[in-house]
Scaffold this active site. Structure first.
Site, PDB file in Angstrom:
ATOM      1  N   ILE A 100       0.782  -1.266  -0.065  1.00 42.42           N
ATOM      2  CA  ILE A 100      -0.110  -0.185  -0.254  1.00 42.42           C
ATOM      3  C   ILE A 100       1.365   1.715   0.103  1.00 42.42           C
ATOM      4  O   ILE A 100       2.507   0.817   0.934  1.00 42.42           O
ATOM      5  CB  ILE A 100      -1.287  -0.134   1.447  1.00 42.42           C
ATOM      6  CG1 ILE A 100      -2.178   1.091   1.476  1.00 42.42           C
ATOM      7  CG2 ILE A 100      -0.153   0.026   2.330  1.00 42.42           C
ATOM      8  CD1 ILE A 100      -3.366   1.362   2.020  1.00 42.42           C
ATOM      9  N   CYS A 101       0.111   1.725  -0.990  1.00 48.79           N
ATOM     10  CA  CYS A 101       1.022   3.810  -1.089  1.00 48.79           C
ATOM     11  C   CYS A 101       2.754   3.864  -1.433  1.00 48.79           C
ATOM     12  O   CYS A 101       2.258   4.340  -2.567  1.00 48.79           O
ATOM     13  CB  CYS A 101       1.100   4.408   1.105  1.00 48.79           C
ATOM     14  SG  CYS A 101       1.842   5.828   1.318  1.00 48.79           S
ATOM     15  N   ALA A 102       3.719   3.605  -0.834  1.00 43.24           N
ATOM     16  CA  ALA A 102       4.280   3.661  -1.095  1.00 43.24           C
ATOM     17  C   ALA A 102       4.873   2.845  -2.177  1.00 43.24           C
ATOM     18  O   ALA A 102       5.918   1.971  -2.733  1.00 43.24           O
ATOM     19  CB  ALA A 102       6.172   4.879  -0.845  1.00 43.24           C
TER      20      ALA A 102
END
Length: 181
Positions: A100-102
């Site tokens: 998730i995210c980066a």
């Protein structure tokens, strides 16, 4: 048999991206271990919350798990890049990798997401595009064996996507009802 999830913690992990999924996974009766990628069991989040991991990665056989979860945040990308061989083994054993995210950007840079559908933190989407990934601006994307999430605000959707993949939509819907989500 209960499926086992290894949620990997590195210094600077995003609080919501680690703790919200852990909470939801446990509500779904999934076995979740918080595993430190550091030399200490205490790992500090991006917002200075100290979390006591269940064990150290160096003392853990991650191939005993069915899913690896990689939270984003201010994590040094080299911590995840060092897992390249393990991630390849997960893929060859048809095990899930959730990021998730980066974190999905690291998977993309390693070539693991080429020609896959995925999402990441919106300001980092060019990294996915530059690495042959089909970017989708939605909270969570499932493209076997990967589950990707957009960012901290999508932590619930991301966790529910993992639960759906492991236990079915019905279980995920039950968790949503419990949470009034």
């Amino acid at each position: 048999m209960t499926q086992k999830i290894a949620l990997l913690l590195a210094q600077g992990f995003e609080d919501a991206e680690a703790l919200v999924p852990t909470d939801l996974f446990r509500r779904a009766n999934l076995s979740v271990d918080l595993i430190s990628l550091e030399e200490s069991e205490v790992v500090t989040s991006a917002h200075n919350v100290n979390i006591h991991a269940d064990r150290l990665c160096t003392q853990t056989d991650l191939l005993q798990y069915d899913v690896i979860v990689l939270p984003g945040g201010k994590v040094n990308p080299d911590k995840y890049r060092a897992l390249h061989d393990l991630l390849q083994q997960f893929i060859s054993h048809h095990k899930w990798i959730a990021a998730i995210c980066a974190a999905p950007t690291v998977l993309a840079e390693l070539g693991l997401l080429r020609n896959k559908n995925a999402v990441c933190y919106p300001s980092m989407r060019q990294i996915l595009l530059d690495n042959g990934v089909n970017y989708h601006h939605v909270p969570a994307v499932v493209d076997t064996p990967f589950i990707t999430g957009r960012g901290p605000g999508a932590a619930f959707d991301f966790a529910l996507a993992v639960i759906s993949a492991l236990q079915g939509v019905e279980v995920a819907e039950q968790i949503k009802q419990q949470l009034f989500y």
